[in-house]
Each structure stands twice: as structure tokens, then as C-alpha cells.
Design an enzyme around this catalytic site. Structure first.
Site, PDB file in Angstrom:
ATOM      1  N   TYR A 157      21.898  -7.565  -4.363  1.00 41.01           N
ATOM      2  CA  TYR A 157      20.999  -6.080  -3.709  1.00 41.01           C
ATOM      3  C   TYR A 157      19.420  -6.343  -4.156  1.00 41.01           C
ATOM      4  O   TYR A 157      18.755  -5.339  -3.756  1.00 41.01           O
ATOM      5  CB  TYR A 157      21.250  -5.316  -3.945  1.00 41.01           C
ATOM      6  CG  TYR A 157      22.259  -4.675  -4.149  1.00 41.01           C
ATOM      7  CD1 TYR A 157      23.630  -5.108  -2.820  1.00 41.01           C
ATOM      8  CD2 TYR A 157      23.680  -4.902  -4.565  1.00 41.01           C
ATOM      9  CE1 TYR A 157      25.069  -5.084  -3.094  1.00 41.01           C
ATOM     10  CE2 TYR A 157      25.602  -5.159  -5.150  1.00 41.01           C
ATOM     11  CZ  TYR A 157      25.882  -4.714  -3.489  1.00 41.01           C
ATOM     12  OH  TYR A 157      26.811  -5.002  -3.834  1.00 41.01           O
ATOM     13  N   CYS A 181       1.314  -1.195   0.251  1.00 39.14           N
ATOM     14  CA  CYS A 181      -0.098  -0.140  -0.057  1.00 39.14           C
ATOM     15  C   CYS A 181       1.134   1.479  -0.047  1.00 39.14           C
ATOM     16  O   CYS A 181       1.530   1.531   1.343  1.00 39.14           O
ATOM     17  CB  CYS A 181      -0.998   0.216   1.694  1.00 39.14           C
ATOM     18  SG  CYS A 181      -2.192  -1.103   0.975  1.00 39.14           S
TER      19      CYS A 181
HETATM   20  C1  LIG Z   1      29.546  -2.372  -1.725  1.00 40.68           C
HETATM   21  C2  LIG Z   1      31.054  -2.783  -2.251  1.00 40.68           C
HETATM   22  C3  LIG Z   1      31.836  -3.543  -2.889  1.00 40.68           C
HETATM   23  C4  LIG Z   1      31.160  -4.198  -3.720  1.00 40.68           C
HETATM   24  O1  LIG Z   1      30.127  -3.227  -4.672  1.00 40.68           O
HETATM   25  P1  LIG Z   1      29.913  -4.100  -6.430  1.00 40.68           P
HETATM   26  O2  LIG Z   1      29.117  -2.256  -6.622  1.00 40.68           O
HETATM   27  O3  LIG Z   1      28.682  -4.906  -5.553  1.00 40.68           O
HETATM   28  O4  LIG Z   1      30.675  -5.254  -7.174  1.00 40.68           O
HETATM   29  C5  LIG Z   1      32.864  -3.239  -2.505  1.00 40.68           C
HETATM   30  N1  LIG Z   1      33.607  -2.832  -2.012  1.00 40.68           N
HETATM   31  C6  LIG Z   1      33.089  -2.236  -0.531  1.00 40.68           C
HETATM   32  C7  LIG Z   1      33.624  -1.339   0.587  1.00 40.68           C
HETATM   33  C8  LIG Z   1      31.428  -2.046  -0.907  1.00 40.68           C
HETATM   34  O5  LIG Z   1      30.777  -1.297   0.124  1.00 40.68           O
END
Ligand SMILES: *Cc1c(COP(=O)(O)O)cnc(C)c1O
Length: 401
Positions: free
Chosen positions: A354, A326
Site C-alpha cells: 500500500y 505544499c
Molecule cells: C485488501 C484485501 C485483502 C488484503 O488485505 P491485507 O490486509 O493487505 O492482507 C484481502 N482480501 C480482500 C477482499 C481485500 O479487499
């Protein structure tokens, strides 16, 4: 696989996340094979997909882990990772959380001066990585700017003199330089510019044994999207890195922390069509899900291809696909799909990274189940939640007014 997905949906019900383990293996191998350096260590970014069985798959392939919270570290340990194969790369966490990670024995990355000073005082003998913010604007386009000046991440390259004074004063050993651009890196030349800048920073640290280039590898969400050509970047980058090792007269370890690249394409999200609603404006398809299960389209405006796997040869029509929450809850507008009927199953592609890891219980809905297919076998790797899960931590008090 696509055909198989209908059966899997029938067996486990929807909404459901399904991950193709063979695709994950393929992505990991292609990443690993792209680089020709003496010491390469890949740390899968746990926050992209934190299911223990997925983490175990990465462990089995020889991957390390990149964690951004103490809880992710605990998950990594549970999945069998050795502490030294885990790199803790948080932002904005307390000194107490760092202390826990140090006691466990993970590698740690420091991204601000305040924590650096505290670590120097309390744990002077702990080797650390320094996360730098390179302030590089690439191509004059904000979408591909890396570590922009206002970013909350990393220590500015202009503050390296302070870092050097503090590490000297407290006798802190800097074992690595870390940079995670957080942006989509498509072109090899952007990567090259980041690398060259990082090498000039690394030059100032005598004891380093590693350089960690984080992630930022882009994958395709829709046709004609640019994606990182990992083989090409790997070849060019290996050359630069090997030259730098030569210059330093030591075999440094090259580290990366890919999340999205490793798991995004492996994931499919399956949802049932609850209702079809014709309005004066469009035809809405409402599925038994919403941003409580898959928030990327609403949160990041990201595109996920949608397919009607129950009617793959149906006449093509235009729909808006929405959820049952909603709140405005739109997965896609003006999407061409094979004719959608109530009870059909829709497949959302690129649902590995994600997606489940950002799911919530909004509207008191259960989080979906997760399934892993691997070498021709199908495994349930997380049960669908139940009412019990929703009530677990609630304290019901007597209310009298
Ligand atoms: C989120 C993150 C990643 C991974 O990033 P992607 O775009 O999913 O490959 C790598 N290193 C750090 C420190 C992050 O915060």
C-alpha cells in the site's frame, strides 16, 4: 541489503522503491508451511503491490491472485495467471464489471443482495462465492472488531436466509463462502471465533468446495508491535478446518488473500534529504518526496521506521521528517535518527504494501521508480515517470474569452 541500498539509490536515483524478492519468497513459504490441510490456495492481494514483475514472482511461487477491480484482473492475466486462479472480490462495483470478470472466467465473490439477484437473472450457471459480514466484535476493542455492523463490506449473516432463497430460485451454485475481516488479526482465538461462525454459515450451503478467509494478518511496524504468529495460527486453524472437512465428508479448499503480510517487509522507500530547517520548535528534515509517494503515515497514521543510511554511526538526534508537498506532509515527528545532513539518504521501512500502489501525481510530481532485488541480482521493474507521462492524456484546447 542495507548497505547495498545506498548503491542502489546512487544507481537508480531517488525517490525509489526497492523490494527484496528473497524476503517475499520467505514470507510466502512461511505462510504456506504454516497450514497443514489437503487443499490450500493462497491468493496474493494485488492491490497491495501491483507491479507486474512482483505479480509474476507470486505466479512463479504457485500463488493465485485476489483482485478488486477489472484492471487488476487484466494485470493478473498479463502476469500469466490463469483466470481460475484469480478471485474477484470487489465492493460496490457495477454488474457490467462483474460481467467482464465472468466472461474472463475468474472466480467471483458477491457482497450484496442486489448484485446476487442480477447475476441470478443474467448468468444463472456461474458459480459464486458469497462474502459474509460476521458482525463479530472481538475483545471489545474496535481496533480488532471484525466486520462491524455498519461496514459496507459483505452480506450480513442475518441476511443468509435471503441468499438461500435467491440462490435456490435462480439455481445459482454457491461454490464458496468468503470472509475478509479487514482488521488486524493477531490472536489465534479471534481467528477461531470467526472460523466457527463461518462454518455454521457454510453448513447451509450444500455445494461449497471452498472457504476463503480473506486476510487481516498483521505485521510488525515497530519494535514491541504485536504481529500475527502465522505458524501458531496455522496449526490451530488447520485442526479446525480439517475437522470441518471431516464433518462435511469432503476435502474443501482453504483459501486466503494476504497482501500486507506478503510484501510489506520486503519494501524499502529511499528518499534524499533536500533541506534541514531548524525552527524554534524542532528540526525539520525535508525529503524529496511526500504523501504523493508514501501516504500511509498521513492517511492511516501508520508508523514507518526511518533510518539514515548515509550516516549510520552519526550522533543520535531528534527530527521531524516531512515532505516537499505544499500541504502538511509529515512522515514522522520527534524521531531519533543518526545525525541527518543535506543530501543524506533516508530509508523508510515496511514500504512494500500500500505504498507505491497508493502513490499519486499530486503537485505534478513524477511517481518513483521501482527496483526488485532477487537472488543477488538487481532489476529495474518500473521506470521513474517523466513529463511525458504527466501530459499523456491531457487535451489542450484553444482558449479564447
Ligand atoms: C485488501 C484485501 C485483502 C488484503 O488485505 P491485507 O490486509 O493487505 O492482507 C484481502 N482480501 C480482500 C477482499 C481485500 O479487499
Amino acid at each position: 541489503m542495507k548497505n547495498n541500498l545506498s548503491h542502489i539509490a546512487q544507481e537508480y536515483g531517488t525517490p525509489l522503491y526497492v523490494y527484496d524478492g528473497d524476503v517475499i519468497i520467505e514470507k510466502y513459504q512461511s505462510f504456506k508451511n504454516a497450514f497443514d490441510v489437503k487443499n490450500l490456495k493462497i491468493h496474493f492481494a494485488a492491490k497491495a503491490l501491483t507491479n507486474l514483475s512482483i505479480l509474476k514472482l507470486f505466479k512463479e511461487m504457485g500463488s493465485g491472485l485476489d483482485c478488486v477491480s477489472i484492471q487488476e484482473i487484466q494485470m493478473g492475466l498479463k502476469a500469466g495467471f490463469a483466470p481460475e486462479d484469480i478471485i474477484f472480490t470487489p465492493n460496490g462495483v457495477s454488474i457490467e464489471e462483474y460481467e467482464e470478470a465472468i466472461n474472463i472466467g475468474t472466480k467471483i465473490t458477491i457482497d450484496n443482495i442486489s448484485i446476487l439477484e442480477k447475476i441470478g437473472l443474467k448468468f444463472p450457471n456461474t458459480p459464486i462465492f458469497i462474502r459474509v459480514n460476521p458482525h463479530l466484535m472481538a475483545g471489545g476493542n474496535n481496533n480488532i472488531s471484525v466486520g462491524h455492523i455498519d461496514s459496507k463490506f459483505g452480506i450480513s449473516i442475518h441476511q443468509i436466509p435471503i441468499v438461500l432463497r435467491l440462490t435456490k430460485k435462480y439455481n445459482i451454485k454457491v461454490e464458496g463462502i468468503h470472509v475478509h475481516t479487514g482488521s488486524d488479526i493477531v490472536q489465534a482465538d479471534i481467528f477461531e471465533r470467526v472460523a466457527k461462525l463461518i462454518f455454521t454459515i457454510a453448513d447451509q450451503f450444500e455445494d461449497i468446495t471452498s472457504i476463503d478467509f480473506g486476510s487481516g494478518f498483521k505485521i510488525k511496524y515497530k519494535e514491541n508491535d504485536l504481529e500475527t504468529d502465522i505458524a501458531k495460527i496455522g496449526t490451530q486453524f488447520s485442526k479446525l478446518f480439517n475437522e470441518y472437512c471431516e464433518k462435511r465428508q469432503k476435502d474443501l479448499t482453504l483459501r486466503f488473500e494476504p497482501g500486507k503480510f506478503m510484501v510489506s517487509e520486503s519494501g524499502s522507500f529511499l528518499a534524499d534529504v533536500n533541506v534541514i530547517k531548524q525552527t524554534t520548535a524542532c528540526t525539520f528534515v525535508a525529503v524529496n518526496s511526500g504523501f504523493n509517494h508514501l501516504i500511509r503515515p498521513m492517511f492511516y497514521n501508520s508508523h514507518h521506521n526511518i533510518k539514515n543510511i548515509s550516516n549510520p554511526n552519526g550522533e543520535k538526534k531528534m527530527y521531524s521528517v516531512v515532505g516537499y508537498i505544499c500541504e502538511s506532509d509529515t512522515f514522522a515527528t520527534d524521531r531519533i535518527l543518526n545525525e541527518v545532513r543535506e543530501k543524506d539518504i533516508l530509508l523508510f521501512e515496511n514500504a512494500g504494501a500500500y505504498c507505491y500502489s497508493m502513490a499519486s501525481n499530486y503537485n505534478s510530481r513524477f511517481k518513483p521508480a521501482e527496483v526488485l532485488t532477487l537472488k543477488g541480482e538487481t532489476h529495474l521493474i518500473r521506470e521513474r515517470e517523466t513529463m511525458e507521462d504527466l501530459l499523456k492524456n491531457q487535451k489542450v484546447i484553444d482558449i479564447k474569452i
